[in-house]
Design a protein around this motif. Structure first.
Motif, PDB file in Angstrom:
ATOM      1  N   LYS A  12      65.642  19.103  33.378  1.00 37.13           N
ATOM      2  CA  LYS A  12      65.627  19.789  32.082  1.00 37.13           C
ATOM      3  C   LYS A  12      64.643  20.965  32.151  1.00 37.13           C
ATOM      4  O   LYS A  12      63.444  20.765  32.345  1.00 37.13           O
ATOM      5  N   PHE A  13      65.168  22.170  31.988  1.00 38.18           N
ATOM      6  CA  PHE A  13      64.385  23.401  32.099  1.00 38.18           C
ATOM      7  C   PHE A  13      64.195  24.039  30.729  1.00 38.18           C
ATOM      8  O   PHE A  13      65.123  24.084  29.921  1.00 38.18           O
ATOM      9  N   LEU A  14      63.011  24.581  30.505  1.00 39.55           N
ATOM     10  CA  LEU A  14      62.768  25.537  29.424  1.00 39.55           C
ATOM     11  C   LEU A  14      62.342  26.842  30.069  1.00 39.55           C
ATOM     12  O   LEU A  14      61.343  26.881  30.801  1.00 39.55           O
ATOM     13  N   VAL A  15      63.102  27.903  29.828  1.00 37.55           N
ATOM     14  CA  VAL A  15      62.769  29.236  30.336  1.00 37.55           C
ATOM     15  C   VAL A  15      62.622  30.156  29.130  1.00 37.55           C
ATOM     16  O   VAL A  15      63.605  30.419  28.429  1.00 37.55           O
ATOM     17  N   THR A  16      61.431  30.641  28.869  1.00 33.74           N
ATOM     18  CA  THR A  16      61.260  31.518  27.708  1.00 33.74           C
ATOM     19  C   THR A  16      61.687  32.941  28.055  1.00 33.74           C
ATOM     20  O   THR A  16      61.580  33.389  29.190  1.00 33.74           O
ATOM     21  N   GLY A  17      62.195  33.643  27.041  1.00 31.23           N
ATOM     22  CA  GLY A  17      62.588  35.037  27.229  1.00 31.23           C
ATOM     23  C   GLY A  17      63.676  35.196  28.273  1.00 31.23           C
ATOM     24  O   GLY A  17      63.521  35.986  29.214  1.00 31.23           O
ATOM     25  N   GLY A  18      64.787  34.494  28.084  1.00 33.61           N
ATOM     26  CA  GLY A  18      65.770  34.409  29.157  1.00 33.61           C
ATOM     27  C   GLY A  18      67.058  35.184  28.981  1.00 33.61           C
ATOM     28  O   GLY A  18      68.019  34.918  29.712  1.00 33.61           O
ATOM     29  N   THR A  19      67.119  36.133  28.062  1.00 30.16           N
ATOM     30  CA  THR A  19      68.392  36.819  27.847  1.00 30.16           C
ATOM     31  C   THR A  19      68.499  38.147  28.591  1.00 30.16           C
ATOM     32  O   THR A  19      69.600  38.698  28.703  1.00 30.16           O
ATOM     33  N   LYS A  20      67.371  38.656  29.095  1.00 32.06           N
ATOM     34  CA  LYS A  20      67.394  39.946  29.775  1.00 32.06           C
ATOM     35  C   LYS A  20      66.538  39.884  31.040  1.00 32.06           C
ATOM     36  O   LYS A  20      65.690  39.009  31.195  1.00 32.06           O
ATOM     37  N   ALA A  49      74.617  37.344  23.221  1.00 34.10           N
ATOM     38  CA  ALA A  49      76.007  36.885  23.177  1.00 34.10           C
ATOM     39  C   ALA A  49      76.593  36.750  24.575  1.00 34.10           C
ATOM     40  O   ALA A  49      77.321  35.784  24.869  1.00 34.10           O
ATOM     41  N   SER A  50      76.279  37.694  25.458  1.00 34.28           N
ATOM     42  CA  SER A  50      76.847  37.631  26.804  1.00 34.28           C
ATOM     43  C   SER A  50      76.262  36.467  27.596  1.00 34.28           C
ATOM     44  O   SER A  50      76.964  35.829  28.389  1.00 34.28           O
ATOM     45  N   LEU A  51      74.970  36.163  27.387  1.00 35.87           N
ATOM     46  CA  LEU A  51      74.381  35.007  28.070  1.00 35.87           C
ATOM     47  C   LEU A  51      75.010  33.713  27.572  1.00 35.87           C
ATOM     48  O   LEU A  51      75.311  32.807  28.372  1.00 35.87           O
TER      49      LEU A  51
END
Length: 253
Positions: A12-20, A49-51
């Motif tokens: 289980k991963f949490l990645v902050t700021g992951g859309t760009k 939306a694309s992610l």
């Protein structure tokens, strides 16, 4: 037992700021490697939306939620989503960050605080809130920067935040190590991102020429190459690695 591959399936991963940018590459590579991923964003745009579309096509339990981690309330709402959807975390990647370029003499206190809140305080709060749902073997990966070693004009606030991230990481590695939790910094070099590609052509070319000349591999990096470092630090291949700074920068000087 000899391990020959990086395995994060089911983690289980949490990645902050992951859309760009780099964050997007981290999210997509973690999901492709079999992890379940939650990531967050601050503002609605097409990258969100694309992610979402890409993650829907990738097997696993993935979620993209709105949360401004530069604000304590944003961190609280994000962690509530994590607890509700996952119940536990195996990997935290503190990637969310902001930057500005301001002469030190003109650097206002509120801008100093904005940069430190998003680049440093957010990681402090997320790690602290996550402690009850982190178990032995968990990996915390804080995204750093080469800038904290060399210093960069007009980025005193950003450089200070990234240098402090190293200190936070080393202290937490020792404090959380007895619980089996590892804490490391992953420090990218100059990476090709959407923001870079959006520069005017002459500026883009000048940047490529400048940093290619400074880099041992004579090229800029790709987000997927940063993801390779993340997957290593997230997996059991690095189970005896903590308190370290892993530079993935092509040998930049």
């Amino acid at each position: 037992m000899v391990q020959t591959q990086i395995a994060v399936e089911g983690k289980k991963f949490l990645v902050t700021g992951g859309t760009k940018g780099i964050g997007r590459g981290l999210v997509l590579n973690a999901a492709a490697a079999g992890a379940d991923v939650i990531t967050c964003y601050r503002s609605e745009d097409e990258s969100v939306a694309s992610l979402v579309r890409e993650l829907k096509e990738t097997p696993g339990d993935h979620h993209v939620v709105r949360a401004d981690v530069g604000e304590p309330e944003g961190v609280r709402s994000l962690m509530e989503e994590v607890r509700t959807r996952f119940g536990r975390l195996d990997v935290i990647v503190n990637n969310a960050g902001v930057i500005s370029h301001i002469p030190y003499a003109n650097l206002a206190l509120d801008e100093w605080q904005r940069i430190l809140d998003t680049n440093l305080t957010a990681a402090f709060l997320i790690i602290q809130e996550s402690l009850p749902i982190l178990g032995p073997g968990a990996s915390i990966i804080n995204i750093g920067s080469k800038s904290c070693e060399v210093g960069i004009p007009l980025r005193a606030h950003y450089t200070a935040a990234k240098a402090a991230m190293v200190g936070l990481t080393k202290s937490l590695a020792k404090e959380l190590g007895p619980q089996g939790i590892r804490v490391n910094v992953l420090a990218p070099g100059v990476i090709v991102t959407e923001a870079m590609l959006a520069l005017p052509p002459d500026q883009l070319e000048a940047m490529k020429v400048r940093y290619t000349a400074k880099t041992a591999l004579a090229r800029l990096g790709e987000a997927d190459e940063i993801a390779g470092g993340m997957l290593f630090l997230a997996s059991d291949l690095s189970r005896y690695v903590t308190g370290e700074v892993l530079h993935v920068d092509g040998g930049i000087t």
